[in-house]
Design a protein around this motif. Structure first.
Motif, PDB file in Angstrom:
ATOM      1  N   ILE A 152     -81.895  12.477 -11.971  1.00 40.97           N
ATOM      2  CA  ILE A 152     -82.745  13.192 -12.940  1.00 40.97           C
ATOM      3  C   ILE A 152     -81.868  14.002 -13.892  1.00 40.97           C
ATOM      4  CG2 ILE A 152     -84.444  15.064 -13.176  1.00 40.97           C
ATOM      5  CD1 ILE A 152     -85.688  14.021 -10.534  1.00 40.97           C
ATOM      6  N   LEU A 169     -91.039  17.595 -11.203  1.00 42.11           N
ATOM      7  CA  LEU A 169     -89.924  16.691 -11.508  1.00 42.11           C
ATOM      8  C   LEU A 169     -89.120  16.374 -10.247  1.00 42.11           C
ATOM      9  CD1 LEU A 169     -88.661  15.319 -13.964  1.00 42.11           C
ATOM     10  CD2 LEU A 169     -87.218  17.317 -14.279  1.00 42.11           C
ATOM     11  N   PHE A 170     -89.007  17.353  -9.384  1.00 41.27           N
ATOM     12  CA  PHE A 170     -88.226  17.127  -8.168  1.00 41.27           C
ATOM     13  C   PHE A 170     -89.074  16.589  -7.014  1.00 41.27           C
ATOM     14  CE2 PHE A 170     -85.049  20.425  -9.852  1.00 41.27           C
ATOM     15  CZ  PHE A 170     -84.299  19.424 -10.460  1.00 41.27           C
ATOM     16  N   THR A 171     -90.333  16.226  -7.310  1.00 43.65           N
ATOM     17  CA  THR A 171     -91.119  15.549  -6.272  1.00 43.65           C
ATOM     18  C   THR A 171     -91.320  14.072  -6.621  1.00 43.65           C
ATOM     19  OG1 THR A 171     -93.203  16.189  -7.306  1.00 43.65           O
ATOM     20  CG2 THR A 171     -92.377  17.628  -5.578  1.00 43.65           C
ATOM     21  N   VAL A 172     -90.568  13.581  -7.595  1.00 40.13           N
ATOM     22  CA  VAL A 172     -90.608  12.139  -7.860  1.00 40.13           C
ATOM     23  C   VAL A 172     -89.568  11.475  -6.938  1.00 40.13           C
ATOM     24  CG1 VAL A 172     -91.405  12.356 -10.241  1.00 40.13           C
ATOM     25  CG2 VAL A 172     -88.965  12.315  -9.793  1.00 40.13           C
ATOM     26  N   PRO A 173     -89.783  10.201  -6.619  1.00 39.27           N
ATOM     27  CA  PRO A 173     -88.880   9.569  -5.651  1.00 39.27           C
ATOM     28  C   PRO A 173     -87.531   9.175  -6.257  1.00 39.27           C
ATOM     29  CG  PRO A 173     -90.584   8.039  -6.318  1.00 39.27           C
ATOM     30  CD  PRO A 173     -90.902   9.321  -6.996  1.00 39.27           C
ATOM     31  N   VAL A 174     -86.931  10.108  -6.927  1.00 40.97           N
ATOM     32  CA  VAL A 174     -85.651   9.875  -7.597  1.00 40.97           C
ATOM     33  C   VAL A 174     -84.744  11.053  -7.238  1.00 40.97           C
ATOM     34  CG1 VAL A 174     -84.529   9.638  -9.851  1.00 40.97           C
ATOM     35  CG2 VAL A 174     -86.817   8.728  -9.528  1.00 40.97           C
ATOM     36  N   SER A 175     -83.471  10.784  -6.994  1.00 42.89           N
ATOM     37  CA  SER A 175     -82.591  11.879  -6.595  1.00 42.89           C
ATOM     38  C   SER A 175     -82.403  12.869  -7.746  1.00 42.89           C
ATOM     39  CB  SER A 175     -81.241  11.332  -6.147  1.00 42.89           C
ATOM     40  OG  SER A 175     -80.571  10.780  -7.254  1.00 42.89           O
ATOM     41  N   LYS A 176     -82.112  14.114  -7.382  1.00 44.20           N
ATOM     42  CA  LYS A 176     -81.898  15.146  -8.412  1.00 44.20           C
ATOM     43  C   LYS A 176     -80.728  14.765  -9.300  1.00 44.20           C
ATOM     44  CE  LYS A 176     -83.637  19.220  -6.032  1.00 44.20           C
ATOM     45  NZ  LYS A 176     -83.320  20.519  -5.449  1.00 44.20           N
TER      46      LYS A 176
END
Lengths: 261, 303
Positions: free
Chosen positions: A101, A91-98
């Motif tokens: 998320i 989930l934290f390797t998608v190009p979206v900030s934490k």
């Protein structure tokens, strides 16, 4: 952001979460129905809309007995989906900030809470119709529904519960398991409940008691708590919103600073 | 390696001040390569991947992806990387399609792309079967599908063959070769050396958080060819009195001797000497130069 919330909703199509909401709705509705079925005369006052009494009962039972335990279990379960499936790393390797998320996860939690409230509302209407069928003299069919009498106390309950949402969100994210935040949350709730029903100013320090004391649900007295009314809001609601903002900000900040995932 | 798509320079990371997981580690992944990342358990492979993927904070040194430091491009650069770290990240209560649907929302992919990927990993006909009931191979393929969903330039796969049967390993290798032909750079870690040997064209060998060797597979083989153990089976070692004048050797048994040669060109000279001295040679065995042996020998050299 809407796409991320959709993802969170798909994840929440999870038997324990659906079961939890279903059971909570059932328990509220069962209590409301039972009380009015056994004592149907309590809603039969000449010239008074029986729906108002029914809405108030539904909102009262929901706020006092179900709302906080449901929030504790629901938020823990939503986070548990990631823990159980070991998906945090991905989930934290998608190009979206934490931050995005986690805010989408929070949004999904709110959607689930609204769904719960909506289901209670629908179920109360069904109860009213059924009571009218059993006892035509209750005159539910002669009066308008007036759901505002449910929506208003429910919205206040939700504001009063924001502190609990913030705390449980923080605990679930930090602990990264199900049992610890759930046990801790339920323990605090039991202590808060006992303090809240005792009509003591100490209740101010227990956000888990805010849904009991933040508005007069005509279930117990709250006159000695010392709630300050600011007009649109009271001191309980201000504390609740402040705690929500504090704990959510802290949860996101600490997650962004977490050294290892 | 000027065309490195991914570069680590002097990266160090420690949980406590004296416990380094990565210790001045450098790594260069050439664009379009299949980069095999070898190391024993605990060598620091997964930690390296976590650092590359932004899952690790507080490391020193620099990590560049496509020429830019990832600290400045986080999290945008992750749109070009597909990952499978440790076990596949799968929601067991959902079917394959909905699992991919979740990730497609983060990557902005369409339903068509999900169907395309499901076909690629041969999971298209599973209906509503929940991922929790998938076999290990199916889970691994779904993990690969998640990594490939957004058509990344680089695939980072951490021990992707874990738990797969030989057929699953073969199928996965086929997928990796196909993807590499499409121009994708693949970084694959493993401690199963024979698997890496069959898949990778570039290699990095990691030990205790340090890169011991980095280069092409043939470079590694050449390195090993200059440092060989050769075993000769002869009629009798008693006839070898003068051999020690030209080369040192060890007597293993009455009929077997072993010698260390610095270059493989020395072997014919020794054979010629033995023949000229009326020593019958029944066998000449060069020690296995498979990567496993290289890997161990490089590790042992450092010790």
């Amino acid at each position: 952001m809407i796409q991320y919330i959709k993802s969170e909703i798909i994840k929440c199509v999870y038997v324990p979460i659906i079961g939890l909401i279903g059971f909570s709705v059932f328990s509220v509705i069962f209590l409301v129905f039972l009380i009015h079925y056994v004592d149907v005369e309590s809603i039969m006052f000449l010239g008074k809309n029986p729906w108002i009494k029914l809405w108030n009962s539904g909102a009262g039972f929901m706020s006092v007995f179900t709302f906080v335990p449901l929030l504790i279990l629901l938020i823990s379960a939503v986070f548990h989906i990631e823990n159980q499936n070991n998906t945090w790393k991905q989930l934290f390797t998608v190009p979206v900030s934490k931050r995005k998320i986690l805010l989408s996860k929070l949004s999904a939690i709110f959607i689930l809470i609204f769904t719960f409230c909506f289901l209670i509302m629908i179920s109360i209407v069904v109860i009213g119709w059924y009571l009218n069928h059993l006892y035509p003299e209750s005159e539910f069919s002669y009066y308008p529904l007036q759901p505002f009498y449910f929506i208003k106390p429910t919205c206040i309950t939700l504001i009063n519960a924001l502190g609990v949402i913030g705390i449980q969100f923080f605990l679930s994210l930090r602990f990264r398991n199900f049992l610890a935040p759930m046990t801790l949350g339920l323990f605090i709730f039991i202590v808060s409940f006992l303090i809240g029903v005792n009509n003591t100013p100490l209740s101010h320090y227990f956000p888990h008691a805010y849904t009991l004391i933040g508005q007069d649900l005509q279930m117990f007295t709250i006159d000695k708590i010392g709630i300050v009314d600011y007009g649109l809001f009271n001191s309980i609601q201000v504390y609740s919103v402040s705690m929500f903002l504090f704990f959510i900000s802290m949860a996101i900040y600490l997650e962004e600073k977490r050294s290892k995932n | 390696m000027s065309n490195s798509i991914l570069q680590l320079r002097d990266v160090s990371f420690a949980y406590t001040s004296n416990e380094f997981i990565l210790n001045g580690m450098s790594m260069h992944v050439p664009e379009g390569s299949i980069y095999g990342f070898l190391g024993a358990n605990g060598a620091g492979k997964t930690t390296t991947f976590k650092a590359i993927l932004g899952l690790l904070k507080g490391y020193s040194g620099n990590i560049d992806f496509q020429g830019s430091n990832i600290r400045t491009t986080y999290p945008k650069y992750l749109a070009k990387i597909g990952t499978l770290i440790e076990a596949p990240s799968i929601y067991d209560h959902l079917d394959a399609f909905n699992n991919l649907k979740i990730w497609s929302n983060y990557y902005g992919q369409t339903k068509n792309r999900i169907c395309e990927i499901l076909e690629l990993v041969k999971l298209e006909n599973l209906g509503s079967k929940k991922a929790g009931r998938f076999s290990t191979g199916m889970r691994q393929r779904l993990g690969i599908a998640i990594a490939l969903l957004h058509d990344p330039n680089v695939l980072i796969l951490d021990e992707p063959t874990n738990g797969l049967d030989p057929f699953g390993v073969e199928a996965l290798r086929g997928i990796l070769f196909d993807l590499n032909k499409q121009g994708k750079t693949i970084v694959v870690s493993s401690h199963i050396l024979s698997e890496i040997e069959k898949t990778a064209n570039h290699l990095g060998i990691l030990k205790d958080g340090k890169m011991l060797f980095e280069g092409t597979k043939s470079e590694l083989h050449n390195l090993r060819n200059t440092n060989l153990e050769v075993k000769f089976t002869i009629d009798s070692s008693a006839k070898l009195e003068t051999l020690k004048d030209i080369h040192s050797y060890r007597i293993i048994s009455d009929q077997v001797i072993e010698m260390h040669v610095s270059n493989k060109n020395e072997i014919p000279m020794i054979v010629k000497y033995l023949i000229e001295n009326d020593i019958n040679i029944y066998a000449v065995n060069q020690k296995n130069i498979a990567l496993q042996d290289l890997f161990l020998s490089i590790n042992n050299t450092q010790n």
